[in-house]
Design an enzyme around this catalytic site. Structure first.
Site, PDB file in Angstrom:
ATOM      1  N   GLY A 149       0.843  -1.196   0.000  1.00 10.85           N
ATOM      2  CA  GLY A 149       0.000   0.000   0.000  1.00 10.85           C
ATOM      3  C   GLY A 149       0.872   1.237   0.000  1.00 10.85           C
ATOM      4  O   GLY A 149       2.051   1.168   0.358  1.00 10.85           O
ATOM      5  N   GLN A 157       3.456   9.818   1.146  1.00 15.36           N
ATOM      6  CA  GLN A 157       4.746   9.112   1.205  1.00 15.36           C
ATOM      7  C   GLN A 157       5.643   9.486   0.018  1.00 15.36           C
ATOM      8  O   GLN A 157       6.843   9.226   0.032  1.00 15.36           O
ATOM      9  CB  GLN A 157       4.531   7.597   1.295  1.00 15.36           C
ATOM     10  CG  GLN A 157       3.870   7.209   2.626  1.00 15.36           C
ATOM     11  CD  GLN A 157       3.641   5.719   2.742  1.00 15.36           C
ATOM     12  OE1 GLN A 157       2.646   5.196   2.238  1.00 15.36           O
ATOM     13  NE2 GLN A 157       4.567   5.008   3.368  1.00 15.36           N
ATOM     14  N   CYS A 174       5.975  -0.191   7.505  1.00 16.97           N
ATOM     15  CA  CYS A 174       5.658   1.015   6.740  1.00 16.97           C
ATOM     16  C   CYS A 174       6.880   1.391   5.920  1.00 16.97           C
ATOM     17  O   CYS A 174       7.991   1.401   6.437  1.00 16.97           O
ATOM     18  CB  CYS A 174       5.283   2.154   7.691  1.00 16.97           C
ATOM     19  SG  CYS A 174       4.830   3.671   6.832  1.00 16.97           S
ATOM     20  N   LEU A 175       6.654   1.696   4.654  1.00 19.02           N
ATOM     21  CA  LEU A 175       7.772   2.066   3.779  1.00 19.02           C
ATOM     22  C   LEU A 175       8.428   3.364   4.240  1.00 19.02           C
ATOM     23  O   LEU A 175       9.565   3.632   3.853  1.00 19.02           O
ATOM     24  CB  LEU A 175       7.286   2.187   2.333  1.00 19.02           C
ATOM     25  CG  LEU A 175       6.772   0.866   1.720  1.00 19.02           C
ATOM     26  CD1 LEU A 175       6.141   1.123   0.358  1.00 19.02           C
ATOM     27  CD2 LEU A 175       7.893  -0.163   1.611  1.00 19.02           C
ATOM     28  N   HIS A 215      -4.330   1.633   7.927  1.00 19.37           N
ATOM     29  CA  HIS A 215      -2.947   2.125   7.923  1.00 19.37           C
ATOM     30  C   HIS A 215      -2.813   3.293   6.934  1.00 19.37           C
ATOM     31  O   HIS A 215      -2.214   4.323   7.251  1.00 19.37           O
ATOM     32  CB  HIS A 215      -2.019   0.962   7.545  1.00 19.37           C
ATOM     33  CG  HIS A 215      -0.572   1.297   7.400  1.00 19.37           C
ATOM     34  ND1 HIS A 215       0.408   0.773   8.227  1.00 19.37           N
ATOM     35  CD2 HIS A 215       0.089   2.077   6.503  1.00 19.37           C
ATOM     36  CE1 HIS A 215       1.591   1.247   7.856  1.00 19.37           C
ATOM     37  NE2 HIS A 215       1.429   2.030   6.794  1.00 19.37           N
ATOM     38  N   GLU A 216      -3.397   3.142   5.740  1.00 16.55           N
ATOM     39  CA  GLU A 216      -3.261   4.188   4.706  1.00 16.55           C
ATOM     40  C   GLU A 216      -4.103   5.420   5.037  1.00 16.55           C
ATOM     41  O   GLU A 216      -3.657   6.554   4.820  1.00 16.55           O
ATOM     42  CB  GLU A 216      -3.653   3.643   3.326  1.00 16.55           C
ATOM     43  CG  GLU A 216      -2.869   2.430   2.843  1.00 16.55           C
ATOM     44  CD  GLU A 216      -1.363   2.569   2.911  1.00 16.55           C
ATOM     45  OE1 GLU A 216      -0.857   3.699   3.003  1.00 16.55           O
ATOM     46  OE2 GLU A 216      -0.685   1.530   2.913  1.00 16.55           O
ATOM     47  N   HIS A 253      -2.305   7.561   7.346  1.00 15.63           N
ATOM     48  CA  HIS A 253      -1.306   8.414   6.671  1.00 15.63           C
ATOM     49  C   HIS A 253      -1.942   9.714   6.177  1.00 15.63           C
ATOM     50  O   HIS A 253      -1.334  10.786   6.246  1.00 15.63           O
ATOM     51  CB  HIS A 253      -0.712   7.697   5.455  1.00 15.63           C
ATOM     52  CG  HIS A 253       0.466   6.815   5.746  1.00 15.63           C
ATOM     53  ND1 HIS A 253       1.625   7.273   6.322  1.00 15.63           N
ATOM     54  CD2 HIS A 253       0.676   5.493   5.494  1.00 15.63           C
ATOM     55  CE1 HIS A 253       2.495   6.267   6.420  1.00 15.63           C
ATOM     56  NE2 HIS A 253       1.942   5.176   5.923  1.00 15.63           N
TER      57      HIS A 253
HETATM   58  O1  GNR Z   1       3.997  -2.596   2.568  1.00 15.37           O
HETATM   59  C1  GNR Z   1       3.319  -2.432   3.596  1.00 15.37           C
HETATM   60  N1  GNR Z   1       2.970  -3.516   4.332  1.00 15.37           N
HETATM   61  C2  GNR Z   1       2.043  -3.456   5.348  1.00 15.37           C
HETATM   62  C3  GNR Z   1       1.950  -4.550   6.199  1.00 15.37           C
HETATM   63  C4  GNR Z   1       1.046  -4.556   7.227  1.00 15.37           C
HETATM   64  C5  GNR Z   1       0.215  -3.471   7.414  1.00 15.37           C
HETATM   65  C6  GNR Z   1       0.295  -2.369   6.600  1.00 15.37           C
HETATM   66  C7  GNR Z   1       1.207  -2.363   5.571  1.00 15.37           C
HETATM   67  S1  GNR Z   1       1.299  -0.989   4.521  1.00 15.37           S
HETATM   68  C8  GNR Z   1       2.957  -1.066   4.037  1.00 15.37           C
HETATM   69  C9  GNR Z   1       3.252  -0.017   2.985  1.00 15.37           C
HETATM   70  C10 GNR Z   1       3.069   1.359   3.580  1.00 15.37           C
HETATM   71  O2  GNR Z   1       3.871   1.907   4.278  1.00 15.37           O
HETATM   72  N2  GNR Z   1       1.940   1.949   3.329  1.00 15.37           N
HETATM   73  O3  GNR Z   1       1.676   3.155   3.843  1.00 15.37           O
HETATM   74 NI    NI Z   2       2.805   3.218   5.710  1.00 14.03          NI
END
Ligand code: GNR
Ligand code: NI
Length: 172
Positions: free
Chosen positions: A46, A51, A94-95, A136-137, A140
Site C-alpha cells: 500500500g 509518502q 511502513c515504507l 494504515h493508509e 497516513h
Molecule cells: O507494505 C506495507 N505492508 C504493510 C503490512 C502490514 C500493514 C500495513 C502495511 S502498509 C505497508 C506499505 C506502507 O507503508 N503503506 O503506507
Molecule cells: Ni505506511
C-alpha cells in the site's frame, strides 16, 4: 523513469493532513501511476500520496499474494464509515519506517467509502489484511503513523534511531 523516492521518518511532511481530491484529473492520474511504480518497486502492499511528499487523499494498494496476478486498487478520498467492535492484531510495517515491524491492534472490520480512478463512488466492507491496510493508509492521510498505535517506549526508540540516522546522513 526511476521510481520516485518514498519519504521516511522523521520527515515532518508525514505529519501533514492531506487535502481531499476535488476532481480526478490528469495530475491525479499521473500521481497514481507514480505511486504504483514506487509501491511495486519498494516493494509494498500500500502507499499513501504523502509518502511521495504529495499531501493529497490518494491511496494505492495491491494485497494480492506474491505469485498471484497483480490486483492494483486505488482509493481516492477514502473515509471510514464504520468500524467493528471486534479487534484484530496484525504485524505492520511502513515504507516510511523501513525495516521496522510491530504488532498493531485495530478494528477487525471497517466500512469505507471512496472514489475510484474514474471518480465513481464506492463502498467496501473490508476484513482481514484489506481492513488493516486501509486503516494504515487512511491514517497516513491524517498524518498518523502505525507507530502512534504502539507503546511510547517503542515509538520513542524507533523515532530516535531514524533521527540519528538522518542526522548522520546530513553531516555526511
Ligand atoms: O507494505 C506495507 N505492508 C504493510 C503490512 C502490514 C500493514 C500495513 C502495511 S502498509 C505497508 C506499505 C506502507 O507503508 N503503506 O503506507
Ligand atoms: Ni505506511
Amino acid at each position: 523513469m526511476a521510481p520516485r523516492d518514498i519519504i521516511v521518518i522523521p520527515d515532518k511532511r508525514l505529519r501533514l493532513k492531506s487535502e481531499p481530491v476535488a476532481k480526478v484529473d490528469d495530475s491525479i492520474r499521473m500521481l497514481v501511476e507514480q505511486m504504483f511504480e514506487a509501491m511495486y518497486a519498494a516493494p509494498g502492499i500500500g502507499l499513501a500520496a504523502i509518502q511521495l511528499g504529495e499531501p493529497k487523499r490518494v491511496v494505492t494498494m495491491d494485497i494480492a499474494k506474491k505469485d498471484d496476478p497483480k490486483e492494483p486498487q486505488v482509493f481516492i478520498n477514502p473515509e471510514i464509515l464504520w468500524t467493528s467492535d471486534e479487534k484484530n492484531v496484525h504485524e505492520e510495517g511502513c515504507l516510511s519506517i523501513p525495516e521496522y515491524y510491530e504488532e498493531v491492534e485495530r478494528p477487525a472490520e471497517v466500512k469505507v467509502k471512496y472514489m475510484d480512478i474514474e471518480g465513481k463512488p464506492h463502498e467496501v466492507h473490508a476484513t482481514g489484511l484489506l481492513a488493516t491496510c486501509l486503516q494504515h493508509e487512511i491514517d497516513h492521510l491524517n498524518g498518523i503513523l502505525f507507530i502512534d498505535h504502539i507503546s511510547k517506549l517503542k515509538r520513542d526508540r524507533v523515532v530516535k534511531k531514524y533521527s540519528k540516522q538522518a542526522k548522520r546522513a546530513a553531516e555526511g
